[in-house]
Structures are given as structure tokens and as C-alpha cells.
Design an enzyme around this catalytic site. Structure first.
Site, PDB file in Angstrom:
ATOM      1  N   HIS A   1       1.019   2.749  -3.880  1.00  0.00           N
ATOM      2  CA  HIS A   1      -0.345   3.282  -3.879  1.00  0.00           C
ATOM      3  C   HIS A   1      -0.703   3.974  -2.568  1.00  0.00           C
ATOM      4  O   HIS A   1      -0.308   3.563  -1.482  1.00  0.00           O
ATOM      5  CB  HIS A   1      -1.347   2.147  -4.143  1.00  0.00           C
ATOM      6  CG  HIS A   1      -1.263   1.028  -3.143  1.00  0.00           C
ATOM      7  ND1 HIS A   1      -1.944   1.033  -1.955  1.00  0.00           N
ATOM      8  CD2 HIS A   1      -0.558  -0.132  -3.162  1.00  0.00           C
ATOM      9  CE1 HIS A   1      -1.683  -0.075  -1.289  1.00  0.00           C
ATOM     10  NE2 HIS A   1      -0.841  -0.799  -2.000  1.00  0.00           N
ATOM     11  N   ASP A   2      -1.417   5.089  -2.716  1.00  0.00           N
ATOM     12  CA  ASP A   2      -2.020   5.817  -1.603  1.00  0.00           C
ATOM     13  C   ASP A   2      -1.019   6.498  -0.679  1.00  0.00           C
ATOM     14  O   ASP A   2      -1.373   6.925   0.420  1.00  0.00           O
ATOM     15  CB  ASP A   2      -2.930   4.895  -0.772  1.00  0.00           C
ATOM     16  CG  ASP A   2      -3.990   4.211  -1.614  1.00  0.00           C
ATOM     17  OD1 ASP A   2      -4.847   4.916  -2.156  1.00  0.00           O
ATOM     18  OD2 ASP A   2      -3.938   2.971  -1.759  1.00  0.00           O
TER      19      ASP A   2
ATOM     20  N   GLY B   1       2.591   0.809   0.615  1.00  0.00           N
ATOM     21  CA  GLY B   1       1.324   1.518   0.469  1.00  0.00           C
ATOM     22  C   GLY B   1       0.904   2.297   1.699  1.00  0.00           C
ATOM     23  O   GLY B   1       1.273   1.972   2.828  1.00  0.00           O
TER      24      GLY B   1
END
Length: 262
Positions: free
Chosen positions: A121-122, A139
Site C-alpha cells: 500500500h501507498d 508500505g
């Protein structure tokens, strides 16, 4: 109509260009968008708020756009955005962002992502990046353009890797890696600069010499980081052909948050 195998399950709300090909037993969710010329092999799951650009090749057994693995994630409509002309080989996991960051995981153009890679994520992955088999991004990582990540590499969350970096096989990356550098090992160490990669990208002799000088300023003269930054800024003035390279290095060093690989 897109060329969809009869065993594939594509939600009617999904937006697929007419030039998209979908293989057998693939599942595509309602919030997925896929651009022209992209081919999706069999046994792929595309879900979440996922946008995929043009002329990508997605091989079999990939999970793309699934809920991320952050325990704070509560199903918010965060995104995964993939650009154009990427190759994504088998068994990769590319996941949506979180509201704790920019709410998007973003992958650029012309990337070569080999089997069993993970983009959490991200993350922000630039363009012309190579991720060899089993390389893993935790992340909130930022990967610059033209980075090569060797097989079995693990990169710690929030790390930044600058453009044109080469990360060697099985390296544990826990600090920010400045542009142009060559790192490997566990613990990680800077072994030099990525001369071979720069030559392959047609860097001029003057630009390569300037990169060599930046490496020397950062790692070979015993300078403090602040002193090295000042010398690199001066290099941008004295070597106009490499001014953009020196400016990129200076901007990276100013933005580093985890300390740079030394």
C-alpha cells in the site's frame, strides 16, 4: 467488445476498452478500469478501485487491487493506479493504498515486474523500473525511475530509492538510497555507483564523471553529509551538463527521512 474468455467473470460495471483481452477464469470487479491493448491472462483477480493503462501485459495468477495488508485498513475506497506498457509476471500482489497516506498505490510506465513480487500500500514506483523475482516493497516506499531491484530484495517501509539505483541480490534495504548508487548486502552497503546502467542509458562521459564525483563526495572523502550536500550543490554550478543530475541528488538528500545508506 473486449475479447473476454467465456469462463472469465467480469462485473458489468467494470470499464474495459474494446481492445482488451481477458483470459480464462479471470475475475474482474466493478471498480476496475483497463485501457486499450492490455492483455490479462487466465486466473487473474483484478479488484478494488484499480485503473490500468494501455498495452500492459498481465500474466496468469496475479492478485491486483486487493485490500492492502495494513491492519488499520477498514475498506475505504482507496486506489491502485498502473500506467502503460508494464509487464507483470506470475504471482505478483499489487495492493491499494490507505487513507493514512495519499490513498493510492501508483506504478508508472514501462516497468518490468517479475514473478512473486509484492508492491504494498501507498508505494510510488516510477517508470522503467525492473523488479526481479521475489523482490518485496513494504508500505509507503518511493522508487525512482530506472531503478533495478535484484531478486529476493526486501525494502523497509517508508524508504526512498533514488533514480538509476542498482540494488543487488538479496539486499535488505532499510535506509534511503541516493540516486545513481549501487548497493548490496545485509547489512546494506554502498559499493559504488551504477556506471553500467548509466552507460546503457547513454549518459555522456561528462555526466558519468559528475556522478562519480558525487559518489566520491558522499562516500570517499570522509565529509559530513552537510558538507557533501554543499559540494554537490557547487558541482551543479561548475558542471552545467550534469546540473540536472546534481540538482536531483541535492533534492533527494534534502528529502531523505530514514537517513541515507552510508
Amino acid at each position: 467488445m473486449a475479447n473476454i474468455h467465456p469462463t472469465a467473470i467480469v462485473d458489468p460495471k467494470a470499464q474495459l476498452d474494446a481492445d482488451v483481452t481477458v483470459g480464462p477464469y479471470t475475475l474482474i470487479g466493478p471498480h476496475v478500469k483497463v485501457g486499450a491493448g492490455t492483455t490479462i491472462a487466465g486466473h487473474v483477480v483484478l479488484e478494488g478501485h484499480t485503473s490500468i493503462g494501455r498495452d500492459n501485459r498481465i500474466f496468469q495468477f496475479n492478485s491486483i487491487g486487493a485490500a492492502n495488508q495494513d491492519k488499520k485498513y477498514k475498506g475505504e475506497p482507496t486506489e491502485l493506479v498502473i500506467g502503460d506498457r508494464n509487464t507483470i509476471r506470475e504471482f505478483c500482489t499489487l495492493q491499494v493504498g490507505t487513507v493514512q497516506d495519499k490513498a493510492v498505490t501508483r506504478i508508472g510506465n514501462d516497468n518490468w515486474i517479475m514473478a512473486y513480487c509484492h508492491v504494498a500500500h501507498d508505494c510510488i514506483v516510477g517508470s522503467n523500473v525492473t523488479m526481479a523475482n521475489n523482490s518485496t516493497l513494504a508500505g509507503h516506499i518511493e522508487i525512482g525511475d530506472w531503478v533495478t531491484i535484484g531478486g529476493l530484495v526486501g525494502i523497509h517501509q517508508f524508504v526512498k530509492v533514488g533514480a538509476h539505483v542498482m540494488v543487488g541480490f538479496a539486499t535488505a534495504v532499510s535506509q534511503d538510497v541516493p540516486p545513481f548508487m549501487l548497493v548490496d548486502g545485509n547489512p546494506m552497503a554502498v559499493r559504488g555507483f551504477n556506471a553500467v546502467g548509466l552507460k546503457r542509458r547513454d549518459f555522456s562521459a561528462a555526466r558519468i564523471a559528475a556522478v562519480k564525483q558525487m559518489h566520491k563526495l558522499l562516500y570517499r572523502e570522509g565529509r559530513t553529509l552537510e558538507d557533501a550536500k554543499a559540494a554537490i550543490a557547487a558541482l551543479a554550478q561548475s558542471e552545467p551538463e550534469a546540473a540536472a543530475d546534481a540538482a536531483m541528488m541535492g533534492a533527494f538528500l534534502a528529502a531523505a527521512t530514514r537517513g541515507i545508506a552510508r
